[in-house]
Design a protein around this motif. Structure first.
Motif, short mmCIF file in Angstrom:
data_model
loop_
_atom_site.label_atom_id
_atom_site.label_comp_id
_atom_site.label_asym_id
_atom_site.label_seq_id
_atom_site.Cartn_x
_atom_site.Cartn_y
_atom_site.Cartn_z
N UNK A 19 0.81 -1.16 -0.06
CA UNK A 19 -0.03 -0.28 -0.09
C UNK A 19 0.85 1.14 0.12
N UNK A 20 0.47 2.24 -0.35
CA UNK A 20 1.20 3.71 -0.21
C UNK A 20 0.16 4.63 0.46
N UNK A 21 0.21 4.62 1.63
CA UNK A 21 -0.33 5.42 2.63
C UNK A 21 0.84 5.87 3.92
N UNK A 22 0.28 6.60 4.65
CA UNK A 22 1.05 7.27 5.65
C UNK A 22 1.89 6.06 6.56
N UNK A 70 9.91 8.74 15.11
CA UNK A 70 9.67 10.13 14.92
C UNK A 70 10.09 10.38 13.22
N UNK A 71 11.39 10.06 13.01
CA UNK A 71 12.09 10.16 11.64
C UNK A 71 11.01 9.70 10.74
N UNK A 72 10.52 8.36 11.03
CA UNK A 72 9.62 7.72 10.11
C UNK A 72 8.27 8.55 9.99
N UNK A 73 7.90 8.86 10.96
CA UNK A 73 6.72 9.82 11.00
C UNK A 73 6.72 10.95 10.33
N UNK A 74 7.95 11.65 10.25
CA UNK A 74 8.34 12.79 9.65
C UNK A 74 8.53 12.72 8.02
N UNK A 75 9.24 11.71 7.72
CA UNK A 75 9.25 11.29 6.37
C UNK A 75 8.13 10.91 5.56
N UNK A 76 7.15 10.28 6.39
CA UNK A 76 5.82 9.88 5.84
C UNK A 76 5.06 11.25 5.63
N UNK A 77 5.15 12.14 6.56
CA UNK A 77 4.34 13.27 6.29
C UNK A 77 5.08 14.23 5.23
N UNK A 78 6.15 14.09 5.04
CA UNK A 78 6.83 14.85 3.82
C UNK A 78 6.21 14.18 2.52
N UNK A 131 3.55 12.23 1.93
CA UNK A 131 2.13 12.42 1.85
C UNK A 131 1.77 13.59 1.38
N UNK A 132 2.27 14.92 2.22
CA UNK A 132 2.01 16.04 1.95
C UNK A 132 2.32 16.67 0.58
N UNK A 133 3.38 16.11 0.13
CA UNK A 133 3.97 16.33 -1.18
C UNK A 133 3.43 15.90 -2.27
N UNK A 134 2.11 15.04 -2.16
CA UNK A 134 1.32 14.20 -3.23
C UNK A 134 0.52 15.50 -3.84
#
Length: 184
Positions: free
Chosen positions: A81-84, A171-179, A181-184
């Motif tokens: 899957x491609x989600x947060x 926390x790094x994983x969370x920040x990367x996922x936000x980066x 997902x917000x860039x989509x």
């Protein structure tokens, strides 16, 4: 039945060769390890080694590729899957991959092994991302985004693994996922 027994024996033999290799890398520089050393540690003959691997470089390549794939499957449970949450799990998988005791070997391996490790884990990330984005993007867009996403996921995890950030890997994983997902 004979084929099943043969497959089990081949798997066990391959694992014996891998285990012998890991025992050696903790004691010797890679360049000084010979196929004879590996076969002696695995209690098999040279012909058996060559039935599985062309040389010690192919053995190392196999180990790294298998470890990269296993780290991703373990964290994602094989769901593509491609989600947060999936991105978080991919970052954590890369951290796990670099933290594995079998991957962490003598310091003399750093210049030789780290580029290969990076290539293996990025290739596995690309394979995962390519499948998970099949229905989200046209092939031309996917061909652009998959390598970029793989590099971002890898770099976030690698920065944590290298000690360049002082926050937790979660926390790094969370920040990367936000980066991402917000860039989509």
């Amino acid at each position: 039945m004979a084929t099943k027994a043969m497959n089990i024996r081949m798997t066990q033999t391959k694992q014996s060769l891998i285990n012998a290799f890991f025992q050696l890398v903790s004691k010797k520089d890679f360049e000084k390890i010979t196929v004879a050393d590996i076969t002696k540690g695995a209690h098999v003959n040279r012909a058996t080694f060559y039935a599985h691997f062309h040389d010690k470089y192919e053995l190392l390549d196999y180990i790294m590729g298998d470890s990269a794939s296993a780290a991703i499957v373990k964290r994602t449970n094989g769901a593509e899957k491609f989600d947060q949450d999936s991105i978080v799990q991919l970052v954590l998988a890369v951290c796990d991959f670099y933290e594995q005791p079998n991957i962490q070997c003598r310091s003399s391996y750093i210049g030789f092994v780290v580029p290969q490790l990076k290539e293996k884990i990025i290739n596995e990330l690309k394979a995962y991302l390519s499948k998970s984005l099949d229905n989200s993007y046209a092939d031309t867009e996917k061909n652009l985004y998959v390598p970029i996403y793989a590099q971002v996921i890898h770099e976030g995890a690698f920065q944590w693994t290298s000690g360049n950030v002082i926050t937790s890997k979660e926390e790094v994983a969370k920040r990367v996922s936000l980066l991402l997902m917000n860039g989509q």
